[in-house]
Design a protein around this motif. Structure first.
Motif, PDB file in Angstrom:
ATOM      1  N   MET A 195       0.830  -1.195   0.000  1.00 48.82           N
ATOM      2  CA  MET A 195       0.000   0.000   0.000  1.00 48.82           C
ATOM      3  C   MET A 195       0.867   1.247   0.000  1.00 48.82           C
ATOM      4  O   MET A 195       1.839   1.341   0.745  1.00 48.82           O
ATOM      5  N   LEU A 196       0.501   2.200  -0.858  1.00 49.70           N
ATOM      6  CA  LEU A 196       1.189   3.485  -0.913  1.00 49.70           C
ATOM      7  C   LEU A 196       0.704   4.365   0.235  1.00 49.70           C
ATOM      8  O   LEU A 196      -0.483   4.380   0.566  1.00 49.70           O
ATOM      9  N   ASN A 197       1.630   5.078   0.840  1.00 52.35           N
ATOM     10  CA  ASN A 197       1.277   5.928   1.971  1.00 52.35           C
ATOM     11  C   ASN A 197       2.128   7.196   1.923  1.00 52.35           C
ATOM     12  O   ASN A 197       3.053   7.322   1.130  1.00 52.35           O
TER      13      ASN A 197
ATOM     14  N   SER B  13      -3.226   7.701   5.657  1.00 55.11           N
ATOM     15  CA  SER B  13      -4.414   6.893   5.922  1.00 55.11           C
ATOM     16  C   SER B  13      -5.074   7.285   7.239  1.00 55.11           C
ATOM     17  O   SER B  13      -6.311   7.304   7.350  1.00 55.11           O
TER      18      SER B  13
ATOM     19  N   THR C 160       6.795  10.471   1.202  1.00 53.48           N
ATOM     20  CA  THR C 160       5.981   9.395   0.635  1.00 53.48           C
ATOM     21  C   THR C 160       6.658   8.077   0.992  1.00 53.48           C
ATOM     22  O   THR C 160       7.896   8.007   1.112  1.00 53.48           O
TER      23      THR C 160
ATOM     24  N   HIS D 136       5.783   3.438   1.828  1.00 53.00           N
ATOM     25  CA  HIS D 136       5.016   2.237   1.517  1.00 53.00           C
ATOM     26  C   HIS D 136       4.784   1.408   2.767  1.00 53.00           C
ATOM     27  O   HIS D 136       5.655   1.315   3.635  1.00 53.00           O
TER      28      HIS D 136
ATOM     29  N   CYS E 210     -10.973  -3.073   0.071  1.00 50.40           N
ATOM     30  CA  CYS E 210     -10.673  -1.643   0.032  1.00 50.40           C
ATOM     31  C   CYS E 210     -11.946  -0.820  -0.111  1.00 50.40           C
ATOM     32  O   CYS E 210     -12.100   0.233   0.531  1.00 50.40           O
TER      33      CYS E 210
ATOM     34  N   SER F 142      -8.203   3.625  -0.362  1.00 56.29           N
ATOM     35  CA  SER F 142      -8.438   3.610  -1.806  1.00 56.29           C
ATOM     36  C   SER F 142      -7.680   2.452  -2.460  1.00 56.29           C
ATOM     37  O   SER F 142      -6.470   2.285  -2.224  1.00 56.29           O
TER      38      SER F 142
ATOM     39  N   ASP G  79      -6.788   2.407  -5.358  1.00 55.94           N
ATOM     40  CA  ASP G  79      -5.796   3.014  -6.254  1.00 55.94           C
ATOM     41  C   ASP G  79      -4.401   3.002  -5.634  1.00 55.94           C
ATOM     42  O   ASP G  79      -3.405   3.081  -6.355  1.00 55.94           O
ATOM     43  N   ASN G  80      -4.327   2.912  -4.304  1.00 58.88           N
ATOM     44  CA  ASN G  80      -3.031   2.909  -3.629  1.00 58.88           C
ATOM     45  C   ASN G  80      -2.473   1.502  -3.399  1.00 58.88           C
ATOM     46  O   ASN G  80      -1.389   1.354  -2.832  1.00 58.88           O
ATOM     47  N   TRP G  81      -3.223   0.481  -3.834  1.00 61.17           N
ATOM     48  CA  TRP G  81      -2.763  -0.903  -3.675  1.00 61.17           C
ATOM     49  C   TRP G  81      -1.642  -1.191  -4.664  1.00 61.17           C
ATOM     50  O   TRP G  81      -1.716  -0.832  -5.844  1.00 61.17           O
ATOM     51  N   LEU G  82      -0.586  -1.877  -4.229  1.00 59.35           N
ATOM     52  CA  LEU G  82       0.616  -2.037  -5.046  1.00 59.35           C
ATOM     53  C   LEU G  82       0.880  -3.448  -5.538  1.00 59.35           C
ATOM     54  O   LEU G  82       1.518  -3.620  -6.593  1.00 59.35           O
TER      55      LEU G  82
END
Length: 280
Positions: A131-133, A208, A229, A231, A264, A273, A275-278
């Motif tokens: 997940m992007l964070n 988040s 930024t 992960h 999600c 979201s 969209d942030n799943w990697l």
């Protein structure tokens, strides 16, 4: 710039939690979904029990739900991973500053709770980032604070031993020197209570967490600038490579069959979201 820890507040919160748990027995307590087994992985990544260490005050990734049970995006991901690998699942709420001791002793198998991997690569074996964070700053909507420059002379709070604390004492140390003080506290729920009451001027936290706290509210606002930024990944004891790879492969399968997107979407109102799943 002063640095202060909210020790009295944290101690009071811990004492109240202990009294509540003592009075209520095992709800909520460590959730053992099945019989006890080994939490330590062998060389092939085989375990009987997946014991997940997590911060129980870290919504939407891990927290106590309205029904008194542990829930959250990461805990539901962990439960599905355990199910697909025929592992028993044990959810173990932990003191965040004790996480390394618990992991290295084998008391927990992994740390799975919005766990930032940047800066920790030498200390843990990680799954692939899933997940992007980002680290961000939240202020009261009526504070007049619009940018990092406006934080000069202000009191900023974050969670102890968090990614936000690390970046504020590291890459963003020049910014931190402009604060009146940088304070730390045991959990973000209490940090936001401090912000709401006016005891502090800003909270530095995960994106988040900010999205969760701001969902459906006009009390707070997030500054446009980001501190960093990063992960999220699942953290294992150094050397548990086979187990980390197995969890990564299972998460990939869960994405391929639609489980991850559905989960999600379930937490979308809490700021999650897909969209942030990697892991694809």
């Amino acid at each position: 710039m002063k640095k202060r820890i909210f020790a009295p507040v944290a101690a009071a919160v811990a004492l109240v939690a202990a009294l509540v748990l003592s009075a209520c027995g095992a709800s909520p307590a460590a959730s053992d979904q099945g019989s006890a087994g080994s939490s330590s992985a062998d060389a092939g990544g085989e375990i009987a029990t997946l014991t997940v260490g997590f911060d129980q005050a870290y919504p939407p990734y891990g927290y106590v739900g309205d029904d008194g049970e542990f829930t959250g995006l990461d805990l539901e991901l962990a439960a599905e991973v355990a199910k697909r690998n025929d592992w028993e699942l044990k959810l173990e709420p932990i003191d965040w500053d004790a996480k390394d001791t618990l992991l290295n002793s084998g008391a927990i198998t992994c740390i799975w709770n919005g766990f930032t991997m940047e800066g920790r690569e030498d200390d843990y074996t990680f799954s692939d980032p899933y997940m992007l964070n980002a680290q961000v700053v939240v202020v009261r909507a009526d504070s007049g604070i619009e940018s990092f420059e406006d934080l000069a002379g202000k009191t900023v709070i974050t969670q102890v031993d968090s990614a936000a604390e690390e970046v504020l004492n590291g890459d963003m140390a020049d910014l931190t020197t402009t604060f009146a003080s940088l304070e730390t506290i045991g959990d973000y729920n209490t940090a936001f209570m401090q912000l709401e009451s006016g005891a502090v001027d800003a909270v530095a936290c995960d994106l988040s967490i900010a999205q969760y706290q701001m969902a459906g509210k006009d009390t707070y606002k997030q500054l446009d600038e980001q501190l960093s930024t990063e992960h999220y990944a699942v953290g294992f004891k150094k050397g548990d490579t086979a187990l980390a790879e197995k969890v990564t492969e299972t998460l990939k399968e869960m994405d391929e069959d639609g489980f991850v997107k559905e989960l999600c979407d379930k937490y979308a109102d809490d700021g999650v979201s897909y969209d942030n799943w990697l892991i694809k």
